[in-house]
Design an enzyme around this catalytic site. Structure first.
Site, mmCIF file in Angstrom:
data_model
loop_
_atom_site.group_PDB
_atom_site.id
_atom_site.type_symbol
_atom_site.label_atom_id
_atom_site.label_comp_id
_atom_site.label_asym_id
_atom_site.label_seq_id
_atom_site.Cartn_x
_atom_site.Cartn_y
_atom_site.Cartn_z
ATOM 1 N N LYS A 52 -29.241 11.043 -30.443
ATOM 2 C CA LYS A 52 -30.504 10.986 -29.709
ATOM 3 C C LYS A 52 -31.326 12.026 -28.603
ATOM 4 O O LYS A 52 -31.952 13.599 -28.992
ATOM 5 C CB LYS A 52 -31.344 10.310 -30.518
ATOM 6 C CG LYS A 52 -30.547 10.004 -32.330
ATOM 7 C CD LYS A 52 -31.801 8.922 -32.804
ATOM 8 C CE LYS A 52 -31.231 8.099 -33.558
ATOM 9 N NZ LYS A 52 -31.726 7.028 -34.521
ATOM 10 N N GLN A 96 -35.221 1.817 -32.619
ATOM 11 C CA GLN A 96 -34.172 2.168 -33.431
ATOM 12 C C GLN A 96 -33.962 0.762 -33.636
ATOM 13 O O GLN A 96 -34.372 -0.536 -33.547
ATOM 14 C CB GLN A 96 -32.668 2.402 -32.133
ATOM 15 C CG GLN A 96 -31.601 2.434 -32.316
ATOM 16 C CD GLN A 96 -31.726 3.509 -33.271
ATOM 17 O OE1 GLN A 96 -31.740 4.803 -33.016
ATOM 18 N NE2 GLN A 96 -30.342 3.775 -34.177
ATOM 19 N N ASP A 119 -39.048 8.949 -38.396
ATOM 20 C CA ASP A 119 -38.058 8.882 -38.401
ATOM 21 C C ASP A 119 -38.561 8.638 -40.670
ATOM 22 O O ASP A 119 -37.586 8.006 -40.813
ATOM 23 C CB ASP A 119 -37.568 7.113 -38.262
ATOM 24 C CG ASP A 119 -36.286 7.296 -37.537
ATOM 25 O OD1 ASP A 119 -35.668 8.307 -37.840
ATOM 26 O OD2 ASP A 119 -36.911 5.275 -36.880
#
Ligand code: GUN
Length: 290
Positions: A52, A96, A119
């Site tokens: 990422k 994460q 997200d």
């Protein structure tokens, strides 16, 4: 059989995003800035987060990686989130997953400012998604929609079976594909560990999204000719013949299923790279909104 090439499609998307960033910079506007929090040293999570960060560099974004030890307390993590919520230079950030067991994942996701939740995991964004309102779509389902659209896979009126009901993939995917949208208007069935007649359901499916996390679970005898297959699984399977000691396996037995499929995503190089591209897309959107 046509391969749904997530690597090539994500590269194209990244070029489009890079062009938008260039334009923003020429106009003297802010450079998009994504931050990621990684708690602990899980190998797969470290790989994903590093990908990422690398993708941010490639499209001209700024990025910040916050690595915290696995002993980090919930309170310490919530403090870090608070700092990112208040930092005006950060357009969006992610935590994460999975998190260490002593940390309440739901509490953490709810602490993220919904306007920075690239997200799309905060209940506000999940609610907006469900109601078809503008929001950050979760990156993996968003990437699958994009892939289906760009390859002109017909979804309207089709039977879609989604195997897996996770909050990150299966559940949102089922909502999105039933909505009125380009890669939507489908009749959706969500199958899970308690589903009794999975093989019969799959044999009737025009499109199957395998997102259960069991390597090579879906086999050729479970699908009909001409099916479209989206393989979300990516599991590290021990393999002594490989230098790193493992290979990456999807939820689909590619060899047998691809013989019957009209469209199929490979693993790796299918859904994975699309997820990263859509996270960048959401971050660009967050920056443009600011
Ligand atoms: N872990 C697995 N997939 C994801 C994702 O899309 N976002 C985050 N934050 N963690 C994940």
């Amino acid at each position: 059989m046509i391969l749904l090439d997530g690597k090539a499609t994500s590269n194209q998307l990244k070029e489009e995003i890079a062009a938008s960033v260039k334009k923003l910079k020429l106009q003297g506007k802010k450079t998009p800035h994504l931050a990621a929090i990684l708690v602990g040293t899980d190998g797969a999570s470290m790989t994903y987060v590093n990908s990422k960060v690398k993708a941010c560099e490639r499209v001209g974004f700024n990025s910040t990686l916050i690595e915290l030890p696995s002993e980090t307390t919930e309170e310490q993590l919530l403090n870090e989130i608070d700092l990112l919520n208040k930092d005006v230079d950060i357009d969006g950030f992610i935590v994460q997953l999975p998190l260490p067991k002593h940390i309440d994942e739901q509490k953490v996701l709810m602490a993220v400012n919904p306007d920075k939740d690239v997200d799309g995991f905060h209940p506000v964004n999940v609610g907006k998604m469900t109601l078809d309102l503008p929001c950050f779509l979760p990156a993996t389902p968003y990437g699958i929609l994009e892939l289906l659209e760009r390859y002109n896979v017909e979804t309207s009126g089709k039977n879609v079976v989604i195997i897996g009901r996770s909050h990150i993939v299966g559940r949102p995917m089922s909502i999105l594909m039933s909505q009125k949208r380009k890669a939507g208007n489908a009749t959706v069935t969500v199958a899970h560990s308690r589903t009794k007649n999975l093989k019969e359901l799959c044999l009737q499916a025009d499109i199957i999204v395998a997102a259960l996390g069991i390597p090579e679970f879906l086999t050729g005898d479970m699908v009909k000719e001409g099916v479209t297959i989206i393989d979300v699984g990516i599991t590290r399977v021990d393999d002594a013949t490989k230098k790193r000691g493992y290979r990456l396996a999807g939820d689909v037995h590619f060899e047998s299923v691809s013989k019957k499929a009209a469209f199929i995503t490979p693993v790796p190089g299918g859904v994975g790279p699309m997820t990263i591209a859509m996270l960048l897309q959401n971050t660009l959107l967050a920056c443009q909104r600011n």
